[in-house]
Motif scaffolding. Structure first.
Motif, PDB file in Angstrom:
ATOM      1  N   LEU A  30       9.597  28.400  -1.150  1.00 14.31           N
ATOM      2  CA  LEU A  30       9.572  27.178  -1.954  1.00 14.31           C
ATOM      3  C   LEU A  30       8.697  26.124  -1.286  1.00 14.31           C
ATOM      4  CD1 LEU A  30      10.561  25.458  -4.295  1.00 14.31           C
ATOM      5  CD2 LEU A  30      12.611  24.907  -2.943  1.00 14.31           C
ATOM      6  N   PHE A  31       8.859  25.975   0.020  1.00 11.74           N
ATOM      7  CA  PHE A  31       8.032  25.020   0.760  1.00 11.74           C
ATOM      8  C   PHE A  31       6.554  25.393   0.662  1.00 11.74           C
ATOM      9  CE2 PHE A  31       5.683  24.312   4.686  1.00 11.74           C
ATOM     10  CZ  PHE A  31       5.667  22.929   4.733  1.00 11.74           C
ATOM     11  N   LEU A  32       6.254  26.679   0.858  1.00 15.37           N
ATOM     12  CA  LEU A  32       4.860  27.131   0.830  1.00 15.37           C
ATOM     13  C   LEU A  32       4.233  26.871  -0.535  1.00 15.37           C
ATOM     14  CD1 LEU A  32       2.842  28.438   2.739  1.00 15.37           C
ATOM     15  CD2 LEU A  32       3.565  30.672   1.910  1.00 15.37           C
ATOM     16  N   TRP A  33       5.000  27.098  -1.591  1.00 18.72           N
ATOM     17  CA  TRP A  33       4.495  26.845  -2.947  1.00 18.72           C
ATOM     18  C   TRP A  33       4.203  25.368  -3.150  1.00 18.72           C
ATOM     19  CZ3 TRP A  33       7.375  24.487  -7.141  1.00 18.72           C
ATOM     20  CH2 TRP A  33       6.679  24.491  -8.349  1.00 18.72           C
ATOM     21  N   LEU A  34       5.101  24.496  -2.708  1.00 24.75           N
ATOM     22  CA  LEU A  34       4.906  23.060  -2.866  1.00 24.75           C
ATOM     23  C   LEU A  34       3.678  22.566  -2.108  1.00 24.75           C
ATOM     24  CD1 LEU A  34       8.609  21.844  -2.526  1.00 24.75           C
ATOM     25  CD2 LEU A  34       7.191  21.698  -4.588  1.00 24.75           C
ATOM     26  N   VAL A  35       3.469  23.121  -0.908  1.00 20.66           N
ATOM     27  CA  VAL A  35       2.336  22.679  -0.088  1.00 20.66           C
ATOM     28  C   VAL A  35       1.012  23.179  -0.652  1.00 20.66           C
ATOM     29  CG1 VAL A  35       1.241  22.930   2.170  1.00 20.66           C
ATOM     30  CG2 VAL A  35       3.657  22.412   2.036  1.00 20.66           C
ATOM     31  N   LEU A  36       1.000  24.431  -1.119  1.00 22.52           N
ATOM     32  CA  LEU A  36      -0.260  25.033  -1.566  1.00 22.52           C
ATOM     33  C   LEU A  36      -0.640  24.669  -2.995  1.00 22.52           C
ATOM     34  CD1 LEU A  36      -0.028  28.642  -0.068  1.00 22.52           C
ATOM     35  CD2 LEU A  36      -1.395  26.729   0.748  1.00 22.52           C
ATOM     36  N   TRP A  37       0.302  24.242  -3.804  1.00 22.28           N
ATOM     37  CA  TRP A  37       0.029  23.965  -5.212  1.00 22.28           C
ATOM     38  C   TRP A  37      -1.124  22.984  -5.408  1.00 22.28           C
ATOM     39  CZ3 TRP A  37       4.103  21.925  -9.286  1.00 22.28           C
ATOM     40  CH2 TRP A  37       3.694  22.321 -10.563  1.00 22.28           C
ATOM     41  N   PRO A  38      -1.197  21.873  -4.662  1.00 21.46           N
ATOM     42  CA  PRO A  38      -2.332  20.957  -4.854  1.00 21.46           C
ATOM     43  C   PRO A  38      -3.685  21.601  -4.552  1.00 21.46           C
ATOM     44  CG  PRO A  38      -0.566  19.871  -3.651  1.00 21.46           C
ATOM     45  CD  PRO A  38      -0.220  21.327  -3.706  1.00 21.46           C
ATOM     46  N   ALA A  39      -3.715  22.572  -3.648  1.00 20.19           N
ATOM     47  CA  ALA A  39      -4.976  23.235  -3.301  1.00 20.19           C
ATOM     48  C   ALA A  39      -5.508  24.076  -4.458  1.00 20.19           C
ATOM     49  CB  ALA A  39      -4.777  24.115  -2.064  1.00 20.19           C
ATOM     50  N   PHE A  40      -4.637  24.409  -5.414  1.00 20.57           N
ATOM     51  CA  PHE A  40      -5.041  25.203  -6.571  1.00 20.57           C
ATOM     52  C   PHE A  40      -5.040  24.384  -7.857  1.00 20.57           C
ATOM     53  CE2 PHE A  40      -3.473  28.247  -3.464  1.00 20.57           C
ATOM     54  CZ  PHE A  40      -4.474  29.209  -3.473  1.00 20.57           C
ATOM     55  N   GLY A  41      -5.145  23.062  -7.696  1.00 20.54           N
ATOM     56  CA  GLY A  41      -5.270  22.192  -8.862  1.00 20.54           C
ATOM     57  C   GLY A  41      -3.972  21.641  -9.388  1.00 20.54           C
ATOM     58  N   GLY A  42      -2.868  21.958  -8.770  1.00 17.75           N
ATOM     59  CA  GLY A  42      -1.577  21.448  -9.216  1.00 17.75           C
ATOM     60  C   GLY A  42      -1.328  20.046  -8.702  1.00 17.75           C
ATOM     61  N   PRO A  43      -0.266  19.408  -9.195  1.00 22.71           N
ATOM     62  CA  PRO A  43       0.059  18.054  -8.734  1.00 22.71           C
ATOM     63  C   PRO A  43       0.545  18.047  -7.286  1.00 22.71           C
ATOM     64  CG  PRO A  43       1.794  18.896 -10.163  1.00 22.71           C
ATOM     65  CD  PRO A  43       0.674  19.888 -10.221  1.00 22.71           C
ATOM     66  N   LYS A  44       0.376  16.912  -6.652  1.00 19.68           N
ATOM     67  CA  LYS A  44       0.778  16.766  -5.257  1.00 19.68           C
ATOM     68  C   LYS A  44       2.293  16.594  -5.163  1.00 19.68           C
ATOM     69  CE  LYS A  44      -0.492  13.995  -1.201  1.00 19.68           C
ATOM     70  NZ  LYS A  44      -1.297  12.852  -0.736  1.00 19.68           N
ATOM     71  N   ASN A  45       2.938  17.468  -4.375  1.00 19.51           N
ATOM     72  CA  ASN A  45       4.385  17.424  -4.206  1.00 19.51           C
ATOM     73  C   ASN A  45       4.770  17.345  -2.731  1.00 19.51           C
ATOM     74  OD1 ASN A  45       5.664  17.939  -7.003  1.00 19.51           O
ATOM     75  ND2 ASN A  45       4.058  19.489  -6.879  1.00 19.51           N
ATOM     76  N   ASP A  46       3.977  16.614  -1.968  1.00 19.02           N
ATOM     77  CA  ASP A  46       4.215  16.570  -0.524  1.00 19.02           C
ATOM     78  C   ASP A  46       5.564  15.942  -0.181  1.00 19.02           C
ATOM     79  OD1 ASP A  46       1.823  17.783  -0.134  1.00 19.02           O
ATOM     80  OD2 ASP A  46       0.728  15.972   0.447  1.00 19.02           O
ATOM     81  N   GLY A  47       6.047  15.019  -1.013  1.00 17.27           N
ATOM     82  CA  GLY A  47       7.342  14.411  -0.757  1.00 17.27           C
ATOM     83  C   GLY A  47       8.462  15.434  -0.764  1.00 17.27           C
ATOM     84  N   TRP A  48       8.448  16.337  -1.752  1.00 17.12           N
ATOM     85  CA  TRP A  48       9.454  17.397  -1.815  1.00 17.12           C
ATOM     86  C   TRP A  48       9.295  18.368  -0.653  1.00 17.12           C
ATOM     87  CZ3 TRP A  48      13.669  16.951  -4.475  1.00 17.12           C
ATOM     88  CH2 TRP A  48      13.680  16.192  -5.652  1.00 17.12           C
ATOM     89  N   ALA A  49       8.050  18.677  -0.297  1.00 14.49           N
ATOM     90  CA  ALA A  49       7.803  19.591   0.823  1.00 14.49           C
ATOM     91  C   ALA A  49       8.338  18.995   2.125  1.00 14.49           C
ATOM     92  CB  ALA A  49       6.297  19.867   0.949  1.00 14.49           C
ATOM     93  N   ILE A  50       8.129  17.693   2.311  1.00 10.32           N
ATOM     94  CA  ILE A  50       8.635  17.015   3.509  1.00 10.32           C
ATOM     95  C   ILE A  50      10.163  17.045   3.527  1.00 10.32           C
ATOM     96  CG2 ILE A  50       8.839  14.756   4.632  1.00 10.32           C
ATOM     97  CD1 ILE A  50       5.949  14.221   3.661  1.00 10.32           C
ATOM     98  N   ALA A  51      10.783  16.858   2.349  1.00 11.62           N
ATOM     99  CA  ALA A  51      12.245  16.884   2.263  1.00 11.62           C
ATOM    100  C   ALA A  51      12.788  18.253   2.668  1.00 11.62           C
ATOM    101  CB  ALA A  51      12.690  16.537   0.847  1.00 11.62           C
ATOM    102  N   ILE A  52      12.118  19.328   2.225  1.00 16.34           N
ATOM    103  CA  ILE A  52      12.560  20.676   2.574  1.00 16.34           C
ATOM    104  C   ILE A  52      12.413  20.919   4.068  1.00 16.34           C
ATOM    105  CG2 ILE A  52      12.010  23.129   2.308  1.00 16.34           C
ATOM    106  CD1 ILE A  52      11.344  22.539  -0.602  1.00 16.34           C
ATOM    107  N   LEU A  53      11.311  20.436   4.642  1.00 19.46           N
ATOM    108  CA  LEU A  53      11.123  20.563   6.087  1.00 19.46           C
ATOM    109  C   LEU A  53      12.212  19.812   6.850  1.00 19.46           C
ATOM    110  CD1 LEU A  53       7.312  20.301   6.963  1.00 19.46           C
ATOM    111  CD2 LEU A  53       8.876  22.181   7.445  1.00 19.46           C
ATOM    112  N   GLY A  54      12.538  18.629   6.366  1.00 21.57           N
ATOM    113  CA  GLY A  54      13.584  17.845   7.018  1.00 21.57           C
ATOM    114  C   GLY A  54      14.932  18.542   6.965  1.00 21.57           C
ATOM    115  N   LEU A  55      15.276  19.081   5.793  1.00 25.50           N
ATOM    116  CA  LEU A  55      16.540  19.814   5.641  1.00 25.50           C
ATOM    117  C   LEU A  55      16.560  21.060   6.516  1.00 25.50           C
ATOM    118  CD1 LEU A  55      17.079  19.522   1.784  1.00 25.50           C
ATOM    119  CD2 LEU A  55      18.405  18.400   3.586  1.00 25.50           C
TER     120      LEU A  55
END
Length: 202
Positions: A30-55
């Motif tokens: 899930l984290f990997l998908w959130l981080v890589l999605w912007p690289a493939f034209g998707g919206p930026k979800n770094d906030g959610w990725a950071i939350a998963i890393l924190g958890l």
């Protein structure tokens, strides 16, 4: 778990520490998908990725602490805990490198350490030993890197927060990388001692 001398106290699978480690494993893709999605034209979800890393960092601390306090140290937990740590570190390295947040040379340094540890496994297996147990330095290294990665993600924000995150994040990166390799050297020393003891016993 966190302390090398910790011994197995239960063979139960469904314990809270094991469930925390399993949750960390589920969080990896899930984290990997959130981080890589912007690289493939998707919206930026770094906030959610950071939350998963924190958890993940919180659960990494809790699973070992609760396992020892509640007498729930298990063989499965001793496998899941370092596996979840390693997969989270590797997935984060891949994601941040792909996004060009982390330089390739740093990725090479961290991956070289993983290859170094992997080279010890056949030696241990040949002498009847499993993978080396996680030591305190290894845990400290992972903890530093898990602090560094969300801070590096914050550097994508072009404001004061990104600037501060860059300074603190890179400090954690250098300290974590140093400890990561130090732990690897300690694993090699441990492997040498085990092999030597096995040879003497034979």
């Amino acid at each position: 778990m966190e302390v090398q001398e910790t011994r197995v106290q239960t063979d139960r699978v469904l314990t809270i520490p094991n469930l925390l480690s399993m949750a960390r494993l589920v969080g990896v893709p899930l984290f990997l998908w959130l981080v890589l999605w912007p690289a493939f034209g998707g919206p930026k979800n770094d906030g959610w990725a950071i939350a998963i890393l924190g958890l993940s960092g919180i659960s990494d601390y809790l699973d070992g602490k609760l396992a020892r306090r509640w007498g729930q140290v298990s063989r499965l937990g001793q496998l899941l805990d370092p596996l979840a740590d390693r997969l989270f570190v590797l997935s984060t390295i891949v994601g941040l490198t792909w996004r060009e947040i982390m330089p390739w040379w740093l990725t090479a340094v961290l991956l070289a350490r993983e290859l170094f540890i992997a080279s010890l496994l056949p030696v241990l297996r040949r002498h009847g030993y499993g993978p080396p147990e996680v030591n305190f330095v290894g845990k400290a290294a992972t903890f530093n890197l898990m602090y560094a990665f969300p801070l590096l993600l914050l550097t994508t924000y072009d404001n004061w927060l990104g600037t501060v995150a860059s300074i603190i994040g890179w400090a954690f990166v250098w300290w974590g990388t140093t400890l990561y390799w130090w732990a690897g050297i300690l694993y090699a020393v441990q492997t040498r001692r085990l092999v030597k003891a096995s040879t003497v016993a034979d």
